[in-house]
Design a protein around this motif. Structure first.
Motif, PDB file in Angstrom:
ATOM      1  N   SER A   1       0.824  -1.200   0.000  1.00 13.76           N
ATOM      2  CA  SER A   1       0.000   0.000   0.000  1.00 13.76           C
ATOM      3  C   SER A   1       0.865   1.259   0.000  1.00 13.76           C
ATOM      4  O   SER A   1       0.593   2.217  -0.740  1.00 13.76           O
ATOM      5  CB  SER A   1      -0.924   0.001   1.220  1.00 13.76           C
ATOM      6  OG  SER A   1      -1.685   1.188   1.281  1.00 13.76           O
ATOM      7  N   ALA A   2       1.921   1.245   0.807  1.00 12.62           N
ATOM      8  CA  ALA A   2       2.826   2.389   0.858  1.00 12.62           C
ATOM      9  C   ALA A   2       3.528   2.599  -0.476  1.00 12.62           C
ATOM     10  O   ALA A   2       3.693   3.731  -0.946  1.00 12.62           O
ATOM     11  CB  ALA A   2       3.856   2.185   1.971  1.00 12.62           C
ATOM     12  N   ALA A   3       3.939   1.498  -1.110  1.00 13.84           N
ATOM     13  CA  ALA A   3       4.629   1.595  -2.394  1.00 13.84           C
ATOM     14  C   ALA A   3       3.708   2.130  -3.484  1.00 13.84           C
ATOM     15  O   ALA A   3       4.118   2.951  -4.324  1.00 13.84           O
ATOM     16  CB  ALA A   3       5.183   0.229  -2.797  1.00 13.84           C
ATOM     17  N   LEU A   4       2.447   1.685  -3.488  1.00 12.91           N
ATOM     18  CA  LEU A   4       1.489   2.146  -4.493  1.00 12.91           C
ATOM     19  C   LEU A   4       1.229   3.647  -4.349  1.00 12.91           C
ATOM     20  O   LEU A   4       1.157   4.378  -5.343  1.00 12.91           O
ATOM     21  CB  LEU A   4       0.185   1.364  -4.381  1.00 12.91           C
ATOM     22  CG  LEU A   4       0.242  -0.094  -4.832  1.00 12.91           C
ATOM     23  CD1 LEU A   4      -1.071  -0.811  -4.500  1.00 12.91           C
ATOM     24  CD2 LEU A   4       0.526  -0.181  -6.331  1.00 12.91           C
ATOM     25  N   LYS A   5       1.066   4.103  -3.101  1.00 12.36           N
ATOM     26  CA  LYS A   5       0.837   5.535  -2.895  1.00 12.36           C
ATOM     27  C   LYS A   5       2.048   6.337  -3.346  1.00 12.36           C
ATOM     28  O   LYS A   5       1.909   7.368  -4.029  1.00 12.36           O
ATOM     29  CB  LYS A   5       0.543   5.819  -1.427  1.00 12.36           C
ATOM     30  CG  LYS A   5       0.345   7.313  -1.152  1.00 12.36           C
ATOM     31  CD  LYS A   5       0.050   7.615   0.302  1.00 12.36           C
ATOM     32  CE  LYS A   5      -0.086   9.119   0.521  1.00 12.36           C
ATOM     33  NZ  LYS A   5      -0.384   9.452   1.946  1.00 12.36           N
ATOM     34  N   ALA A   6       3.236   5.885  -2.983  1.00 14.80           N
ATOM     35  CA  ALA A   6       4.449   6.604  -3.367  1.00 14.80           C
ATOM     36  C   ALA A   6       4.601   6.661  -4.880  1.00 14.80           C
ATOM     37  O   ALA A   6       5.014   7.689  -5.436  1.00 14.80           O
ATOM     38  CB  ALA A   6       5.667   5.937  -2.732  1.00 14.80           C
ATOM     39  N   HIS A   7       4.254   5.580  -5.544  1.00 10.49           N
ATOM     40  CA  HIS A   7       4.377   5.556  -7.007  1.00 10.49           C
ATOM     41  C   HIS A   7       3.388   6.534  -7.638  1.00 10.49           C
ATOM     42  O   HIS A   7       3.704   7.203  -8.628  1.00 10.49           O
ATOM     43  CB  HIS A   7       4.149   4.141  -7.529  1.00 10.49           C
ATOM     44  CG  HIS A   7       4.893   3.841  -8.795  1.00 10.49           C
ATOM     45  ND1 HIS A   7       4.348   4.057 -10.037  1.00 10.49           N
ATOM     46  CD2 HIS A   7       6.149   3.379  -9.015  1.00 10.49           C
ATOM     47  CE1 HIS A   7       5.217   3.719 -10.974  1.00 10.49           C
ATOM     48  NE2 HIS A   7       6.321   3.306 -10.381  1.00 10.49           N
ATOM     49  N   ALA A   8       2.191   6.631  -7.058  1.00 14.55           N
ATOM     50  CA  ALA A   8       1.207   7.589  -7.555  1.00 14.55           C
ATOM     51  C   ALA A   8       1.698   9.019  -7.355  1.00 14.55           C
ATOM     52  O   ALA A   8       1.537   9.879  -8.244  1.00 14.55           O
ATOM     53  CB  ALA A   8      -0.129   7.387  -6.844  1.00 14.55           C
ATOM     54  N   LEU A   9       2.286   9.293  -6.211  1.00 17.37           N
ATOM     55  CA  LEU A   9       2.839  10.626  -5.961  1.00 17.37           C
ATOM     56  C   LEU A   9       4.004  10.922  -6.897  1.00 17.37           C
ATOM     57  O   LEU A   9       4.156  12.045  -7.389  1.00 17.37           O
ATOM     58  CB  LEU A   9       3.286  10.737  -4.510  1.00 17.37           C
ATOM     59  CG  LEU A   9       2.187  10.725  -3.443  1.00 17.37           C
ATOM     60  CD1 LEU A   9       2.796  10.671  -2.051  1.00 17.37           C
ATOM     61  CD2 LEU A   9       1.282  11.941  -3.591  1.00 17.37           C
ATOM     62  N   ALA A  10       4.822   9.912  -7.150  1.00 17.76           N
ATOM     63  CA  ALA A  10       5.936  10.081  -8.073  1.00 17.76           C
ATOM     64  C   ALA A  10       5.435  10.382  -9.482  1.00 17.76           C
ATOM     65  O   ALA A  10       6.017  11.202 -10.204  1.00 17.76           O
ATOM     66  CB  ALA A  10       6.813   8.835  -8.079  1.00 17.76           C
TER      67      ALA A  10
END
Length: 469
Positions: A144-153
């Motif tokens: 979940s953390a990785a998906l959010k970070a990728h969206a922000l990126a």
């Protein structure tokens, strides 16, 4: 466009015949997979990358979020070139939590960003990374953390794409229509682009004045997402090129003015990201788009311009064009959209580059709570903000003798610019974000590369998420 990012997944098993990355903390102290690796030449400094045949060591420093962004970015830069692998496994240490994953993935996704107009093939780089955790019960949290970070990126990367695009391509029409085309592909997000005829009918005098010197007329972009929940309105400066107009800029550095719409790009990217993540909130993005050019039809120092809603401004410097277009858009938002929160973001004043340098954005607001929310949102997504004062002793300086307001009051430039904009915020909770410093970079550091940085987009998304809770 948009630029392809490195893919990231979280798993509990490593793969065969795939390069392995072992994490090294300051010391060095090696994580899982480090048995047998010679540490004599290692320091564990954040971002230190050393190849040992099919295994790499990656320094993560003392383990701060900044260290992990740096580590992720440098890893992708190291896994580039002619022998770049298609993928690699990063063996996480047991202390890896969601915050560290977010920071690391931001670095991974953005560190290899490249924008170059060329006929040559782009250099090869790693296409994907697998983050391998030994804690099977924590995989879902880290994913979940990785998906959010990728969206922000992705939001940051698109902001960079838009800001880096050369201005012979990027005029007001291109910027607005490109955003509208991207919005068409996202469920729940709609876009309306208004032309100069509509702007004239509605009385957008600031946008028309700034755009009047260019043969490429202005546009007004309105992005809308959601129908329920708090209504947040983001307003972004969309000056697709800024000569300074009659108050012309020095030639040195003018070529960088293709990024003067970085605030508008951040708003566009934030709306796309909020919609893709389906946050339970109502968000509107307004981007007044214009090209500030020098010609016989350009607006002049001494002109009095009537903004949307009727307020008038005495023009003193045509290079202070950003506040002119923002004033129209803010007045439009207050009158027609009834926002619960109004935030404008712009590369507005060189004064903030002097005050805060090139890595920190300025926050202006009369609300202690809102200032804290912006700063906290930035901390959560790796963007630094510093609150600046709206000094009472300079409020009267905004008043003009021949109009309602002065465009460039005497005094500290960043503060007086914010005091001018405050006049158009009405009684709505409002924050002004000046990103003149951090919107561009000449150096590579952490996840930043030279050129447009994409600064601000992640903070806007995080702020919207906070208001959706």
């Amino acid at each position: 466009m948009p630029t392809k990012l490195v893919d990231v997944e979280v798993a509990t098993t490593a793969r065969r015949n795939v390069p392995t990355v072992v994490l090294a903390a300051t010391g060095p102290s090696l994580g899982p997979g480090g048995d047998g690796i010679d540490v004599s030449d290692l320091t564990g400094k954040a971002g230190e990358t050393v190849r040992h045949d099919e295994t790499w060591t990656l320094g993560v420093g003392t383990g701060t979020v900044s260290d992990f962004r740096t580590a992720g970015a440098n890893l992708v830069r190291a896994l580039s070139g002619e022998d770049a692998p298609r993928s690699a496994d990063v063996l996480l240490t047991p202390d890896f939590d969601a915050a560290k994953v977010r920071a690391f993935v931001l670095g991974v996704a953005l560190g290899g960003y490249r924008f170059k107009v060329t006929g040559e093939e782009a250099p090869k780089r790693v296409g994907s990374l697998r983050l391998v955790t030994g804690d099977t019960g924590f995989e879902e949290v880290l994913t979940s953390a990785a998906l959010k970070a990728h969206a922000l990126a992705a939001a940051t990367s698109l902001t960079r794409d838009l800001a880096n695009t050369p201005s012979n391509v990027k005029d007001p029409r291109w910027l607005a229509s490109t955003a509208a085309k991207l919005a068409e592909k996202v469920d729940g997000l709609s876009a309306v682009v208004r032309d100069e005829k509509w702007l004239r009918q509605q009385g957008f005098g600031g946008v028309l004045a700034v755009g009047g010197g260019s043969s490429r007329p202005p546009r007004f972009l309105e992005l809308t997402y959601g129908t329920t929940g708090p209504h947040v309105v983001f307003v972004g400066k969309g000056i697709t090129f800024d000569t300074g107009g009659i108050s012309v800029k020095p030639a040195d550095g003018m070529h960088l003015m293709r990024t003067d719409m970085a605030g508008g790009a951040a708003v566009i990217s934030a709306l796309l990201t909020v919609a893709r993540r389906q946050l339970p909130i109502r968000v509107t993005g307004l981007v007044p788009c214009a090209e500030n050019h020098l010609s016989g039809s350009a607006y002049r120092p001494g002109d009095v311009v009537r903004h949307y809603g009727g307020a008038t401004t005495e023009v003193q410097n045509t290079d202070a064009e950003g506040r002119m277009v923002l004033a129209d858009a803010m007045a439009y938002a207050v009158k027609n959209l009834k926002p619960d929160l109004l935030v404008d973001v712009a590369t507005l004043t060189g004064a903030m580059k002097v005050s805060l340098g090139l890595r920190t954005g300025a926050v202006f607001t009369s609300s202690d709570e809102l200032a804290g929310q912006v700063v906290e949102a930035g901390v959560n997504v790796g963007e630094k903000w510093w609150r600046m004062p709206l000094l009472e002793e300079h409020v009267d300086a905004v008043t003009s003798e021949i109009a309602d307001y002065k465009q460039c009051p005497p005094g500290p430039g960043g503060i007086t610019a914010a005091l001018f904009l405050q006049k158009f915020a009405g009684d709505v909770p409002w924050a002004h974000l000046d990103i003149a410093g951090p919107a561009r970079s000449e150096k590579v550091y952490e996840e930043i590369v030279a050129g447009a940085t994409g600064f601000g987009a992640r903070t806007l998304v995080e702020l919207a998420e906070k208001y959706s809770r």
